[in-house]
Design a protein around this motif. Sequence first.
Motif, PDB file in Angstrom:
ATOM      1  N   ASP A 121      -7.793  19.084   4.631  1.00 30.50           N
ATOM      2  CA  ASP A 121      -6.701  19.355   4.713  1.00 30.50           C
ATOM      3  C   ASP A 121      -5.422  19.013   3.894  1.00 30.50           C
ATOM      4  O   ASP A 121      -4.786  20.231   3.690  1.00 30.50           O
ATOM      5  N   GLY A 122      -6.032  18.801   3.199  1.00 34.66           N
ATOM      6  CA  GLY A 122      -4.465  18.123   2.002  1.00 34.66           C
ATOM      7  C   GLY A 122      -3.237  17.441   2.569  1.00 34.66           C
ATOM      8  O   GLY A 122      -2.652  17.398   1.804  1.00 34.66           O
ATOM      9  N   VAL A 123      -3.043  16.692   4.181  1.00 35.77           N
ATOM     10  CA  VAL A 123      -2.714  15.583   4.166  1.00 35.77           C
ATOM     11  C   VAL A 123      -3.180  14.870   3.234  1.00 35.77           C
ATOM     12  O   VAL A 123      -1.281  13.815   2.694  1.00 35.77           O
ATOM     13  N   LEU A 124      -3.837  14.120   3.030  1.00 34.30           N
ATOM     14  CA  LEU A 124      -3.560  12.890   1.708  1.00 34.30           C
ATOM     15  C   LEU A 124      -4.731  13.734   1.135  1.00 34.30           C
ATOM     16  O   LEU A 124      -5.710  14.552   0.469  1.00 34.30           O
ATOM     17  N   VAL A 125      -3.970  13.129  -0.641  1.00 35.53           N
ATOM     18  CA  VAL A 125      -4.593  13.605  -1.628  1.00 35.53           C
ATOM     19  C   VAL A 125      -4.895  12.478  -2.447  1.00 35.53           C
ATOM     20  O   VAL A 125      -6.130  12.350  -3.398  1.00 35.53           O
ATOM     21  N   ASP A 126      -4.571  11.083  -2.435  1.00 28.19           N
ATOM     22  CA  ASP A 126      -5.412  10.026  -3.064  1.00 28.19           C
ATOM     23  C   ASP A 126      -5.941   9.063  -2.733  1.00 28.19           C
ATOM     24  O   ASP A 126      -5.698   8.265  -1.492  1.00 28.19           O
ATOM     25  N   ASP A 127      -6.601   9.037  -3.869  1.00 31.35           N
ATOM     26  CA  ASP A 127      -7.611   7.958  -3.118  1.00 31.35           C
ATOM     27  C   ASP A 127      -7.656   6.848  -2.369  1.00 31.35           C
ATOM     28  O   ASP A 127      -7.944   5.771  -2.312  1.00 31.35           O
ATOM     29  N   SER A 128      -6.270   6.037  -2.637  1.00 30.76           N
ATOM     30  CA  SER A 128      -5.467   4.526  -3.014  1.00 30.76           C
ATOM     31  C   SER A 128      -5.450   4.462  -1.456  1.00 30.76           C
ATOM     32  O   SER A 128      -5.051   3.519  -0.627  1.00 30.76           O
ATOM     33  N   GLU A 129      -5.162   5.725  -0.728  1.00 29.99           N
ATOM     34  CA  GLU A 129      -4.651   5.584   0.500  1.00 29.99           C
ATOM     35  C   GLU A 129      -5.654   4.777   1.452  1.00 29.99           C
ATOM     36  O   GLU A 129      -5.406   4.205   3.030  1.00 29.99           O
ATOM     37  N   VAL A 130      -7.102   4.811   1.174  1.00 32.09           N
ATOM     38  CA  VAL A 130      -8.110   4.116   2.215  1.00 32.09           C
ATOM     39  C   VAL A 130      -8.951   2.880   1.051  1.00 32.09           C
ATOM     40  O   VAL A 130      -9.341   1.648   1.679  1.00 32.09           O
ATOM     41  N   ALA A 131      -8.118   2.633   0.293  1.00 33.06           N
ATOM     42  CA  ALA A 131      -7.951   1.015  -0.475  1.00 33.06           C
ATOM     43  C   ALA A 131      -7.693  -0.117   0.592  1.00 33.06           C
ATOM     44  O   ALA A 131      -6.550  -0.161   1.199  1.00 33.06           O
ATOM     45  N   LEU A 132      -8.525  -1.108   0.501  1.00 33.30           N
ATOM     46  CA  LEU A 132      -7.940  -2.462   0.718  1.00 33.30           C
ATOM     47  C   LEU A 132      -9.218  -3.750   0.316  1.00 33.30           C
ATOM     48  O   LEU A 132      -9.944  -3.644  -0.418  1.00 33.30           O
ATOM     49  N   LEU A 133      -8.526  -4.848   0.079  1.00 30.17           N
ATOM     50  CA  LEU A 133      -8.713  -6.315  -0.023  1.00 30.17           C
ATOM     51  C   LEU A 133      -9.715  -6.657   0.242  1.00 30.17           C
ATOM     52  O   LEU A 133      -9.478  -6.350   1.757  1.00 30.17           O
ATOM     53  N   HIS A 134     -10.765  -6.686   0.388  1.00 28.83           N
ATOM     54  CA  HIS A 134     -12.009  -7.740   1.102  1.00 28.83           C
ATOM     55  C   HIS A 134     -12.721  -8.734   0.696  1.00 28.83           C
ATOM     56  O   HIS A 134     -12.544  -8.932  -0.496  1.00 28.83           O
ATOM     57  N   ALA A 135     -12.926  -9.335   1.677  1.00 38.36           N
ATOM     58  CA  ALA A 135     -14.021 -10.427   1.327  1.00 38.36           C
ATOM     59  C   ALA A 135     -15.218 -10.176   0.658  1.00 38.36           C
ATOM     60  O   ALA A 135     -15.652  -9.040   0.834  1.00 38.36           O
ATOM     61  N   ASP A 136     -16.235 -11.165   0.521  1.00 36.58           N
ATOM     62  CA  ASP A 136     -17.655 -10.413  -0.510  1.00 36.58           C
ATOM     63  C   ASP A 136     -18.651 -10.578   0.993  1.00 36.58           C
ATOM     64  O   ASP A 136     -17.953 -11.257   1.947  1.00 36.58           O
ATOM     65  N   ALA A 137     -19.614 -10.413   0.038  1.00 32.75           N
ATOM     66  CA  ALA A 137     -20.762  -9.967   1.148  1.00 32.75           C
ATOM     67  C   ALA A 137     -21.370 -11.115   2.135  1.00 32.75           C
ATOM     68  O   ALA A 137     -21.329 -11.455   2.999  1.00 32.75           O
ATOM     69  N   GLU A 138     -20.825 -12.503   1.429  1.00 30.68           N
ATOM     70  CA  GLU A 138     -21.341 -13.937   1.863  1.00 30.68           C
ATOM     71  C   GLU A 138     -20.187 -13.923   3.227  1.00 30.68           C
ATOM     72  O   GLU A 138     -20.612 -14.549   4.445  1.00 30.68           O
ATOM     73  N   HIS A 139     -19.014 -13.612   2.832  1.00 30.96           N
ATOM     74  CA  HIS A 139     -18.142 -13.734   4.071  1.00 30.96           C
ATOM     75  C   HIS A 139     -17.729 -11.694   5.069  1.00 30.96           C
ATOM     76  O   HIS A 139     -17.317 -11.619   5.893  1.00 30.96           O
ATOM     77  N   GLY A 140     -19.429 -11.072   5.010  1.00 29.15           N
ATOM     78  CA  GLY A 140     -18.657 -10.366   5.963  1.00 29.15           C
ATOM     79  C   GLY A 140     -17.787  -8.481   5.532  1.00 29.15           C
ATOM     80  O   GLY A 140     -17.969  -8.000   6.629  1.00 29.15           O
ATOM     81  N   TYR A 141     -17.898  -9.181   4.243  1.00 29.07           N
ATOM     82  CA  TYR A 141     -16.680  -8.125   3.898  1.00 29.07           C
ATOM     83  C   TYR A 141     -15.274  -7.907   4.845  1.00 29.07           C
ATOM     84  O   TYR A 141     -14.327  -6.356   4.799  1.00 29.07           O
ATOM     85  N   ARG A 142     -15.070  -9.045   5.356  1.00 28.81           N
ATOM     86  CA  ARG A 142     -13.860  -9.433   6.339  1.00 28.81           C
ATOM     87  C   ARG A 142     -13.062  -8.547   5.552  1.00 28.81           C
ATOM     88  O   ARG A 142     -12.325  -8.357   4.386  1.00 28.81           O
ATOM     89  N   PRO A 143     -12.164  -7.554   5.697  1.00 30.87           N
ATOM     90  CA  PRO A 143     -10.487  -6.502   5.441  1.00 30.87           C
ATOM     91  C   PRO A 143      -9.682  -8.420   5.150  1.00 30.87           C
ATOM     92  O   PRO A 143      -9.699  -8.784   5.850  1.00 30.87           O
ATOM     93  N   LEU A 144      -9.259  -7.974   3.914  1.00 33.97           N
ATOM     94  CA  LEU A 144      -7.724  -9.312   3.774  1.00 33.97           C
ATOM     95  C   LEU A 144      -6.483  -8.781   3.831  1.00 33.97           C
ATOM     96  O   LEU A 144      -5.520  -9.092   3.904  1.00 33.97           O
ATOM     97  N   THR A 145      -6.978  -7.198   3.994  1.00 32.77           N
ATOM     98  CA  THR A 145      -5.163  -6.017   3.250  1.00 32.77           C
ATOM     99  C   THR A 145      -5.605  -5.228   4.201  1.00 32.77           C
ATOM    100  O   THR A 145      -6.742  -4.605   5.155  1.00 32.77           O
ATOM    101  N   VAL A 146      -4.041  -4.324   4.613  1.00 35.54           N
ATOM    102  CA  VAL A 146      -4.342  -3.116   5.728  1.00 35.54           C
ATOM    103  C   VAL A 146      -4.528  -1.713   4.821  1.00 35.54           C
ATOM    104  O   VAL A 146      -3.687  -1.723   3.902  1.00 35.54           O
ATOM    105  N   PRO A 147      -5.353  -0.904   4.605  1.00 37.20           N
ATOM    106  CA  PRO A 147      -5.341   0.150   3.732  1.00 37.20           C
ATOM    107  C   PRO A 147      -4.033   1.500   4.731  1.00 37.20           C
ATOM    108  O   PRO A 147      -3.484   1.357   6.046  1.00 37.20           O
ATOM    109  N   LEU A 148      -3.431   1.675   3.754  1.00 33.97           N
ATOM    110  CA  LEU A 148      -2.721   2.660   4.415  1.00 33.97           C
ATOM    111  C   LEU A 148      -2.951   4.035   5.599  1.00 33.97           C
ATOM    112  O   LEU A 148      -1.554   3.962   5.815  1.00 33.97           O
ATOM    113  N   VAL A 149      -4.045   4.126   4.932  1.00 29.82           N
ATOM    114  CA  VAL A 149      -4.219   5.588   6.158  1.00 29.82           C
ATOM    115  C   VAL A 149      -3.724   4.795   7.507  1.00 29.82           C
ATOM    116  O   VAL A 149      -4.047   5.459   9.108  1.00 29.82           O
ATOM    117  N   ASN A 150      -4.421   2.686   8.276  1.00 36.82           N
ATOM    118  CA  ASN A 150      -3.868   2.774   9.042  1.00 36.82           C
ATOM    119  C   ASN A 150      -2.715   2.501   9.154  1.00 36.82           C
ATOM    120  O   ASN A 150      -2.299   1.964  10.592  1.00 36.82           O
TER     121      ASN A 150
END
Length: 390
Positions: free
Chosen positions: A108-137
């Motif tokens: 609907d165009g409320v969001l336009v920037d890809d970075s809204e869903v970006a976050l830092l996370h751990a690697d596969a060994e640690h189950g991709y656990r989120p380390l930061t919070v995405p802007l959409v949250n």
Amino acid sequence: MKRRAEELVVFLGPSLPADEARKLARCRVLPPARQGDVWRALALRPRAIALVDGVFEAQPSVWHHELLTAMEAGVAVFGGGSMGALRAAELTAHGMVGVGQIFEWYRDGVLVDDSEVALLHADAEHGYRPLTVPLVNVRHVALRARAARVLAQGQARAMVAAAANLFYQERTWRRVLEAVRPSWPATTRGTWEAWWSKGVEDLKRLDAIACIQAASEFLSSPVPPLPARSPSRSPPSSLVRRRMLVDGVSVVQGAEVSSAQVVAALQREPDSVELAEAGLRRALLAGWARTLGLVPTVEEVKAAEAEWWRQHGVRPTGREEFLLACGLDAPGLRRLCEELALERLALAHAQRLLPDGSSWEEALASEARVRGRWVQVARGLRKAKRSRAR
């Protein structure tokens, strides 16, 4: 060994733990999608794909053409939560099914920037656990706090603005709240603490769950309707075709073999030049036929396919396995047979397509002379004639 088809393939990372996804639906969970991963996943013969998480920035993201190829092959593709929401918003018109609030915001165009869903996370060994919070949250929590009368409208907007000012790899709830809480009156801080202590929703997680459930429900329908698609698109461009040769796979006796490895091995074969030139001649003839307005009928394409199967001696029961070993899906086979049919059309009408064009007999003679067959046959006939004379 026959390879078992996977009903549902899910690309998942920090949005939802893989174990939880498997509790929601019987599925094959793959890591966040990179460019080429969807093409490779088609070798698993899924009926549906749920794209939730994907890589970006440091690695090439999943390509739109991969998702279009999957849909063209009859695979239902669902997207939501993160990269899946982005791609679904971009490909809704082509039949990709978007699921969840984040998808709707992008659509609907409320969001336009890809970075809204970006976050830092751990690697596969640690189950991709989120380390930061995405802007959409943060947006979602601000809206919920506003609806619950925990925050005033201005306070909710300030929270989102503070989160947006933080680089995604540094955006944590602690840092967001440190930026806005000092400006809140004591009553707001107390109300917030009470509300916050009950836990806040993770929108990406909710949308990931909804996406997987939607794909699972689609598959569990007695006769699942395929999502609406746009009219058939043009054949893949040369760029896409070359990329598919790099990222594609063949499946031989249940094991995957890279298309790039097959091409490299073919290039070392003694007849590699002959194979390549034959393929180029076919492509040139087919392309020329198209420019002249020639279009093979459905029957002609079917005849080309039937001849192809006959030449390879493949019975109907073994065709699926043979296609996988060829690195082909149904649309790919159709394009190949259309090219064969066009080549046949151009050859059949060669005398009329060219001014004063060669006849079939002239073409036979010309190629026989090029290959030295003319001399062989002429000598053979002379020898036979001499034998009869004796």
